[in-house]
Design a protein around this motif. Structure first.
Motif, PDB file in Angstrom:
ATOM      1  N   SER A  54       0.836  -1.064  -0.088  1.00  0.00           N
ATOM      2  CA  SER A  54       0.000  -0.021  -0.220  1.00  0.00           C
ATOM      3  C   SER A  54       0.909   1.252   0.070  1.00  0.00           C
ATOM      4  CB  SER A  54      -0.980  -0.035   1.148  1.00  0.00           C
ATOM      5  OG  SER A  54      -1.704  -1.189   1.220  1.00  0.00           O
ATOM      6  N   MET A  55       2.215   1.102  -0.219  1.00  0.00           N
ATOM      7  CA  MET A  55       3.216   2.225  -0.078  1.00  0.00           C
ATOM      8  C   MET A  55       3.236   2.641  -1.403  1.00  0.00           C
ATOM      9  SD  MET A  55       5.900   1.322   2.641  1.00  0.00           S
ATOM     10  CE  MET A  55       6.081  -0.315   2.129  1.00  0.00           C
ATOM     11  N   SER A  56       3.926   4.135  -1.581  1.00  0.00           N
ATOM     12  CA  SER A  56       4.197   4.453  -2.866  1.00  0.00           C
ATOM     13  C   SER A  56       5.543   5.434  -2.649  1.00  0.00           C
ATOM     14  CB  SER A  56       3.149   5.540  -3.305  1.00  0.00           C
ATOM     15  OG  SER A  56       3.123   6.680  -2.317  1.00  0.00           O
ATOM     16  N   ILE A  57       6.198   5.350  -3.887  1.00  0.00           N
ATOM     17  CA  ILE A  57       7.568   6.130  -3.728  1.00  0.00           C
ATOM     18  C   ILE A  57       7.324   7.107  -4.984  1.00  0.00           C
ATOM     19  CG2 ILE A  57      10.188   5.843  -4.134  1.00  0.00           C
ATOM     20  CD1 ILE A  57      10.049   3.089  -3.071  1.00  0.00           C
ATOM     21  N   VAL A  58       7.623   8.508  -4.580  1.00  0.00           N
ATOM     22  CA  VAL A  58       7.710   9.496  -5.518  1.00  0.00           C
ATOM     23  C   VAL A  58       8.820   9.917  -5.760  1.00  0.00           C
ATOM     24  CG1 VAL A  58       6.495  11.681  -5.804  1.00  0.00           C
ATOM     25  CG2 VAL A  58       5.359  10.066  -4.799  1.00  0.00           C
ATOM     26  N   PHE A  59       9.171   9.972  -7.085  1.00  0.00           N
ATOM     27  CA  PHE A  59      10.591  10.399  -7.494  1.00  0.00           C
ATOM     28  C   PHE A  59      10.508  11.971  -7.872  1.00  0.00           C
ATOM     29  CE2 PHE A  59      11.280   5.853  -8.185  1.00  0.00           C
ATOM     30  CZ  PHE A  59      12.458   5.675  -7.563  1.00  0.00           C
ATOM     31  N   ARG A  60      11.523  12.749  -7.579  1.00  0.00           N
ATOM     32  CA  ARG A  60      11.339  14.115  -7.974  1.00  0.00           C
ATOM     33  C   ARG A  60      12.984  14.255  -8.488  1.00  0.00           C
ATOM     34  NH1 ARG A  60       8.801  16.576  -2.160  1.00  0.00           N
ATOM     35  NH2 ARG A  60       6.513  16.057  -2.660  1.00  0.00           N
ATOM     36  N   GLU A  61      12.952  15.357  -9.391  1.00  0.00           N
ATOM     37  CA  GLU A  61      13.995  15.912  -9.756  1.00  0.00           C
ATOM     38  C   GLU A  61      14.761  16.847  -8.739  1.00  0.00           C
ATOM     39  OE1 GLU A  61      15.040  17.328 -13.656  1.00  0.00           O
ATOM     40  OE2 GLU A  61      13.689  15.667 -14.700  1.00  0.00           O
ATOM     41  N   PRO A  62      15.996  16.673  -8.370  1.00  0.00           N
ATOM     42  CA  PRO A  62      16.486  17.568  -7.290  1.00  0.00           C
ATOM     43  C   PRO A  62      16.576  18.910  -7.530  1.00  0.00           C
ATOM     44  CG  PRO A  62      18.269  16.515  -8.367  1.00  0.00           C
ATOM     45  CD  PRO A  62      17.154  16.182  -8.895  1.00  0.00           C
ATOM     46  N   PRO A  63      16.609  19.819  -6.424  1.00  0.00           N
ATOM     47  CA  PRO A  63      16.715  21.214  -6.744  1.00  0.00           C
ATOM     48  C   PRO A  63      17.942  21.535  -7.225  1.00  0.00           C
ATOM     49  CG  PRO A  63      16.984  20.768  -4.373  1.00  0.00           C
ATOM     50  CD  PRO A  63      16.579  19.606  -5.190  1.00  0.00           C
ATOM     51  N   LEU A  64      18.095  22.923  -7.941  1.00  0.00           N
ATOM     52  CA  LEU A  64      19.064  23.243  -8.729  1.00  0.00           C
ATOM     53  C   LEU A  64      20.350  23.893  -7.787  1.00  0.00           C
ATOM     54  CD1 LEU A  64      17.359  25.819 -11.274  1.00  0.00           C
ATOM     55  CD2 LEU A  64      18.148  23.536 -11.846  1.00  0.00           C
ATOM     56  N   ILE A  65      20.008  24.038  -6.566  1.00  0.00           N
ATOM     57  CA  ILE A  65      21.009  24.555  -5.766  1.00  0.00           C
ATOM     58  C   ILE A  65      21.426  23.297  -4.775  1.00  0.00           C
ATOM     59  CG2 ILE A  65      21.705  26.041  -4.199  1.00  0.00           C
ATOM     60  CD1 ILE A  65      19.702  28.123  -5.208  1.00  0.00           C
ATOM     61  N   GLU A  66      22.550  22.822  -4.918  1.00  0.00           N
ATOM     62  CA  GLU A  66      23.067  21.679  -3.968  1.00  0.00           C
ATOM     63  C   GLU A  66      22.888  21.868  -2.452  1.00  0.00           C
ATOM     64  OE1 GLU A  66      27.192  19.508  -3.202  1.00  0.00           O
ATOM     65  OE2 GLU A  66      26.727  19.579  -5.236  1.00  0.00           O
ATOM     66  N   GLU A  67      22.729  23.122  -1.934  1.00  0.00           N
ATOM     67  CA  GLU A  67      22.769  23.275  -0.621  1.00  0.00           C
ATOM     68  C   GLU A  67      21.134  23.121  -0.387  1.00  0.00           C
ATOM     69  OE1 GLU A  67      24.217  25.417  -2.437  1.00  0.00           O
ATOM     70  OE2 GLU A  67      26.391  24.936  -1.658  1.00  0.00           O
ATOM     71  N   GLU A  68      20.259  23.438  -1.154  1.00  0.00           N
ATOM     72  CA  GLU A  68      18.715  22.963  -1.041  1.00  0.00           C
ATOM     73  C   GLU A  68      18.609  21.366  -1.106  1.00  0.00           C
ATOM     74  OE1 GLU A  68      16.228  25.108  -3.672  1.00  0.00           O
ATOM     75  OE2 GLU A  68      17.135  26.853  -3.325  1.00  0.00           O
ATOM     76  N   LEU A  69      19.172  20.975  -1.668  1.00  0.00           N
ATOM     77  CA  LEU A  69      19.099  19.404  -1.727  1.00  0.00           C
ATOM     78  C   LEU A  69      19.470  18.752  -0.381  1.00  0.00           C
ATOM     79  CD1 LEU A  69      20.285  16.759  -4.433  1.00  0.00           C
ATOM     80  CD2 LEU A  69      20.894  16.526  -2.033  1.00  0.00           C
ATOM     81  N   GLN A  70      20.715  19.346   0.160  1.00  0.00           N
ATOM     82  CA  GLN A  70      21.344  18.855   1.584  1.00  0.00           C
ATOM     83  C   GLN A  70      20.253  19.205   2.584  1.00  0.00           C
ATOM     84  OE1 GLN A  70      25.352  19.787   2.129  1.00  0.00           O
ATOM     85  NE2 GLN A  70      25.850  19.906   0.205  1.00  0.00           N
ATOM     86  N   MET A  71      19.660  20.519   2.492  1.00  0.00           N
ATOM     87  CA  MET A  71      18.803  21.137   3.533  1.00  0.00           C
ATOM     88  C   MET A  71      17.544  20.218   3.484  1.00  0.00           C
ATOM     89  SD  MET A  71      18.733  23.014   6.057  1.00  0.00           S
ATOM     90  CE  MET A  71      20.222  24.153   5.492  1.00  0.00           C
ATOM     91  N   ASP A  72      16.929  19.578   2.311  1.00  0.00           N
ATOM     92  CA  ASP A  72      15.653  18.738   2.231  1.00  0.00           C
ATOM     93  C   ASP A  72      15.850  17.573   2.785  1.00  0.00           C
ATOM     94  OD1 ASP A  72      14.446  21.175   1.151  1.00  0.00           O
ATOM     95  OD2 ASP A  72      14.427  20.288  -0.779  1.00  0.00           O
ATOM     96  N   LEU A  73      17.301  17.007   2.578  1.00  0.00           N
ATOM     97  CA  LEU A  73      17.377  15.754   3.453  1.00  0.00           C
ATOM     98  C   LEU A  73      17.422  15.843   4.681  1.00  0.00           C
ATOM     99  CD1 LEU A  73      20.265  14.255   0.749  1.00  0.00           C
ATOM    100  CD2 LEU A  73      17.973  13.306   1.341  1.00  0.00           C
ATOM    101  N   GLN A  74      18.035  16.761   5.316  1.00  0.00           N
ATOM    102  CA  GLN A  74      18.105  16.917   6.813  1.00  0.00           C
ATOM    103  C   GLN A  74      16.972  17.378   7.475  1.00  0.00           C
ATOM    104  OE1 GLN A  74      21.109  20.356   7.067  1.00  0.00           O
ATOM    105  NE2 GLN A  74      22.914  19.003   7.273  1.00  0.00           N
ATOM    106  N   LEU A  75      16.084  18.149   6.662  1.00  0.00           N
ATOM    107  CA  LEU A  75      14.763  18.340   7.452  1.00  0.00           C
ATOM    108  C   LEU A  75      13.678  17.288   7.000  1.00  0.00           C
ATOM    109  CD1 LEU A  75      14.201  22.129   6.396  1.00  0.00           C
ATOM    110  CD2 LEU A  75      15.103  21.303   8.512  1.00  0.00           C
ATOM    111  N   GLN A  76      14.283  16.298   6.249  1.00  0.00           N
ATOM    112  CA  GLN A  76      13.529  14.946   6.042  1.00  0.00           C
ATOM    113  C   GLN A  76      12.269  15.283   5.162  1.00  0.00           C
ATOM    114  OE1 GLN A  76      12.944  11.939   9.385  1.00  0.00           O
ATOM    115  NE2 GLN A  76      14.681  13.363  10.297  1.00  0.00           N
ATOM    116  N   LYS A  77      12.449  16.396   4.285  1.00  0.00           N
ATOM    117  CA  LYS A  77      11.315  16.924   3.263  1.00  0.00           C
ATOM    118  C   LYS A  77      11.470  15.573   1.932  1.00  0.00           C
ATOM    119  CE  LYS A  77      11.188  21.653   4.060  1.00  0.00           C
ATOM    120  NZ  LYS A  77      11.332  23.197   3.305  1.00  0.00           N
TER     121      LYS A  77
END
Length: 306
Positions: free
Chosen positions: A124-147
């Motif tokens: 019943s689960m799903s996995i949603v793939f998204r293209e990463p943000p343009l700025i690498e720092e935003e990618l790191q922040m989203d991982l840290q904030l568990q977005k």
């Protein structure tokens, strides 16, 4: 005799979150606290230590030398405590209805999405793939904030706040339309640089994929156009005499559809290495462990032609 009041260890947790995010508001979001609670906690820690910890810079904060020294001592033990805490979270893949979010490059999404959907057929689960943000720092922040739960990318983090694992390898190839008037079956170094090129720009760092992965400085190429999507680049190559560079897996997938020839590059290039990246605090988290395992299964099945 009066006893010394016990030190509130939660102040260290808040301090490390502010240090990593360079922001009181982002730390509050990560910890599910109010911004004023975070500010008060840092003030209490500052009073206890007798040292200034952060200086406001623009919309964020910058650590002082004292804060840097404190963080170096706290980073590893606090991360280990967070790992222990998240390891107690309950997760049952057979009953969970959770949605996981994964940052992945366009080519990684192509390789994984169909196989992942098959592996999830009876769940019943799903996995949603998204293209990463343009700025690498935003990618790191989203991982840290568990977005997002993890990322699959050619980016490899340097910070100890992340864990990573190499999961796939690919290589660059050259493509041209089958009806190309000058190129048939193979391509020489001279032919390659005599033709016009569709340049694929990386979403981050504003580099072309060839410049990023080649072992040498390439001669100037005649530009036909510039694209930020591999699919649109290959579609354009099929309708022009311009050459393009793509990953071999992507080219093999779409060569027949677009009527393209696929060639080995006439110069040396580094392999494309994909890494799975996740927050260090989720290292022992049952749900994240399951997600990493499922993606590794998908990668193995894809490699075996599933």
């Amino acid at each position: 005799m009066s006893q010394q009041k016990a030190f509130d260890l939660n102040l260290f947790r808040i301090f490390t979150a502010v240090y990593r995010t360079s922001s009181f508001s982002r730390a509050a979001e990560e910890l599910d606290l109010t911004q004023s609670s975070v500010s008060n906690a840092i003030s209490r820690l500052k009073s206890t230590m007798g040292e200034e910890l952060f200086i406001r810079v623009g919309r964020g904060v910058k650590p002082t030398a004292s804060a840097m020294n404190l963080y170096q001592q706290l980073a590893v033990p606090m991360s280990e405590v967070e790992q222990v805490a998240t390891s107690f979270e309950l997760f049952d893949a057979s009953t969970s209805e959770r949605t996981f979010y994964v940052y992945a490059s366009e080519s990684a999404i192509l390789l994984l999405q169909t196989v992942v959907e098959r592996l999830l057929d009876n769940l019943s689960m799903s996995i949603v793939f998204r293209e990463p943000p343009l700025i690498e720092e935003e990618l790191q922040m989203d991982l840290q904030l568990q977005k997002v739960d993890l990322a699959v990318d050619i980016w490899l983090p340097e910070s100890s706040s992340f864990k990573s694992e190499k999961v796939m390898q690919d290589k660059l190839v050259c493509v041209a339309r089958k009806a190309h008037p000058r190129i048939k079956g193979c391509i020489t170094h001279e032919q390659y640089f005599n033709e016009k090129h569709i340049i694929f720009k990386m979403r981050r760092d504003n580099l072309s994929v060839a410049d990023l992965l080649t072992k040498q400085v390439l001669p100037a190429r005649k530009m036909h156009s510039e694209q930020s999507s591999i699919l649109s680049m290959m579609a354009l190559a099929s309708k022009s005499d311009a050459l393009a560079i793509a990953s071999k897996s992507y080219a093999d997938e779409y060569a027949q559809m677009f009527g393209l020839q696929v060639f080995e590059l006439p110069f040396a290039a580094e392999p494309i290495e994909y890494h799975m990246v996740w927050s260090h605090k989720l290292q022992q988290n049952p749900a994240n462990i399951w997600l990493r395992g499922l993606l590794n299964r998908a990668i193995a099945l894809r490699s075996n032609g599933f």
